[in-house]
Design a protein around this motif. Structure first.
Motif, PDB file in Angstrom:
ATOM      1  N   UNK A  58       0.846  -1.197   0.000  1.00  0.00           N
ATOM      2  CA  UNK A  58       0.000   0.000   0.000  1.00  0.00           C
ATOM      3  C   UNK A  58       0.882   1.248   0.000  1.00  0.00           C
ATOM      4  N   UNK A  59       0.506   2.194  -0.856  1.00  0.00           N
ATOM      5  CA  UNK A  59       1.261   3.459  -0.943  1.00  0.00           C
ATOM      6  C   UNK A  59       0.284   4.621  -0.818  1.00  0.00           C
ATOM      7  N   UNK A  60       0.592   5.558   0.048  1.00  0.00           N
ATOM      8  CA  UNK A  60      -0.186   6.795   0.126  1.00  0.00           C
ATOM      9  C   UNK A  60       0.731   7.994  -0.077  1.00  0.00           C
ATOM     10  N   UNK A  61       0.100   9.124  -0.396  1.00  0.00           N
ATOM     11  CA  UNK A  61       0.868  10.356  -0.548  1.00  0.00           C
ATOM     12  C   UNK A  61       0.033  11.381  -1.278  1.00  0.00           C
ATOM     13  N   UNK A  62       0.483  12.635  -1.268  1.00  0.00           N
ATOM     14  CA  UNK A  62      -0.291  13.707  -1.907  1.00  0.00           C
ATOM     15  C   UNK A  62      -0.249  13.631  -3.433  1.00  0.00           C
ATOM     16  N   UNK A 115      -3.970   3.386   5.730  1.00  0.00           N
ATOM     17  CA  UNK A 115      -4.618   3.678   7.017  1.00  0.00           C
ATOM     18  C   UNK A 115      -6.013   3.073   7.150  1.00  0.00           C
ATOM     19  N   UNK A 116      -6.822   3.172   6.079  1.00  0.00           N
ATOM     20  CA  UNK A 116      -8.235   2.766   6.180  1.00  0.00           C
ATOM     21  C   UNK A 116      -8.526   1.496   5.382  1.00  0.00           C
ATOM     22  N   UNK A 117      -8.084   1.468   4.138  1.00  0.00           N
ATOM     23  CA  UNK A 117      -8.517   0.397   3.231  1.00  0.00           C
ATOM     24  C   UNK A 117      -7.730  -0.897   3.468  1.00  0.00           C
ATOM     25  N   UNK A 118      -6.407  -0.772   3.610  1.00  0.00           N
ATOM     26  CA  UNK A 118      -5.580  -1.956   3.857  1.00  0.00           C
ATOM     27  C   UNK A 118      -4.699  -1.739   5.096  1.00  0.00           C
ATOM     28  N   UNK A 139      -7.367  17.144   0.853  1.00  0.00           N
ATOM     29  CA  UNK A 139      -6.983  15.749   1.159  1.00  0.00           C
ATOM     30  C   UNK A 139      -6.652  15.562   2.641  1.00  0.00           C
ATOM     31  N   UNK A 140      -5.935  16.529   3.212  1.00  0.00           N
ATOM     32  CA  UNK A 140      -5.469  16.357   4.605  1.00  0.00           C
ATOM     33  C   UNK A 140      -6.589  16.577   5.611  1.00  0.00           C
ATOM     34  N   UNK A 141      -7.630  17.310   5.205  1.00  0.00           N
ATOM     35  CA  UNK A 141      -8.670  17.663   6.180  1.00  0.00           C
ATOM     36  C   UNK A 141      -9.971  16.891   6.017  1.00  0.00           C
ATOM     37  N   UNK A 175       0.039   9.886   7.677  1.00  0.00           N
ATOM     38  CA  UNK A 175       1.156   8.945   7.585  1.00  0.00           C
ATOM     39  C   UNK A 175       0.919   7.845   8.615  1.00  0.00           C
ATOM     40  N   UNK A 176       0.723   6.607   8.144  1.00  0.00           N
ATOM     41  CA  UNK A 176       0.527   5.497   9.090  1.00  0.00           C
ATOM     42  C   UNK A 176       1.824   5.308   9.880  1.00  0.00           C
ATOM     43  N   UNK A 177       1.672   4.929  11.137  1.00  0.00           N
ATOM     44  CA  UNK A 177       2.849   4.762  12.006  1.00  0.00           C
ATOM     45  C   UNK A 177       3.856   3.769  11.443  1.00  0.00           C
TER      46      UNK A 177
END
Ligand code: DC
Length: 214
Positions: A4-8, A126-129, A173-175, A183-185
């Protein structure tokens, strides 16, 4: 296996995820396309993007699919219709709607059940996976992201406008009350500002290969 990859916006998630998927022979999932698909349907049906209930209805009636790396909406290949300034802006707003998010997440889970995938977006880690095997957070300065987007299509709009739209989308996106960019821990943080596409891919592949013997 789930990566899983997140980012702006504009940080290089799609390019990296596509390359890594090809390299590892796994399924690539671009979650942003689902929000873009809902938005395309909303605009085509002349629905007001600020009408939350109507947008939720559009999302629940839509049929989403991903085949050979291409996104299908209601059976039509719309992959090349998802990246317009109008969809950029409205997808950002429509994706705030928690009911739309729940519908998209359910469909993503159905599509990816029991297969190895690399998924990218804003809330994949954070949420989906939340139990993904590997989690990454890509980041880069807004000016660098805007310059990359501008260079892809210099005729589309002036650099200053690209930058201000990136900053606006970051704020949205952030709000978000649900599925906001965080950012997941347990994510590995990678600043891509001064890295090439290859360098970022290598970092991801090295991390995955080191611990999964692929
Ligand atoms: O990654 P992208 O720019 O194609 O995403 C399109 C829009 O959808 C963007 O405004 C952010 C939103 N999005 C989201 O809210 N959650 C995701 N997991 C992926 C994208």
């Amino acid at each position: 296996m789930i990566i899983a990859i997140d980012g702006p916006a504009g940080v290089g998630k799609s390019s990296v995820a596509k390359t890594v998927a090809r390299e590892l022979g796994i399924y690539y999932l671009n979650s942003g396309n689902f929000y873009r698909g809902v938005t395309l349907r909303v605009l085509r049906n002349h629905i007001d993007p600020s009408d939350n209930e109507a947008c939720e209805r559009q999302a629940s009636e839509a049929v989403f699919d991903v085949r050979d790396g291409r996104f299908y909406l209601d059976g039509e290949d719309v992959e090349d219709k998802l990246h317009t300034p109008e969809i950029d802006l409205n997808a950002s707003r429509i994706s705030v709607n928690p009911a739309v998010r729940a519908i998209v997440n359910k469909r993503i889970h159905e599509l990816t059940k029991k297969i190895s995938i690399i998924a990218e977006g804003r809330d994949m880690t954070t949420v989906v996976f939340p139990d993904a095997d590997f989690k990454f957070f890509f980041d880069a300065k807004p000016e660098v992201r805007a310059q990359r987007r501008f260079d892809q299509n210099p005729e589309a709009m002036p650099y200053e406008q690209v930058l201000s739209e990136i900053i606006e989308r970051d704020t949205i996106d952030r709000n978000k009350p649900v599925g906001g960019l965080k950012i997941a821990e347990d994510s590995l943080y990678i600043d891509t500002s001064y890295l090439t596409l290859n360098e970022v891919c290598e970092k991801v592949l090295k991390t995955v290969r080191l611990s999964s013997k692929i």
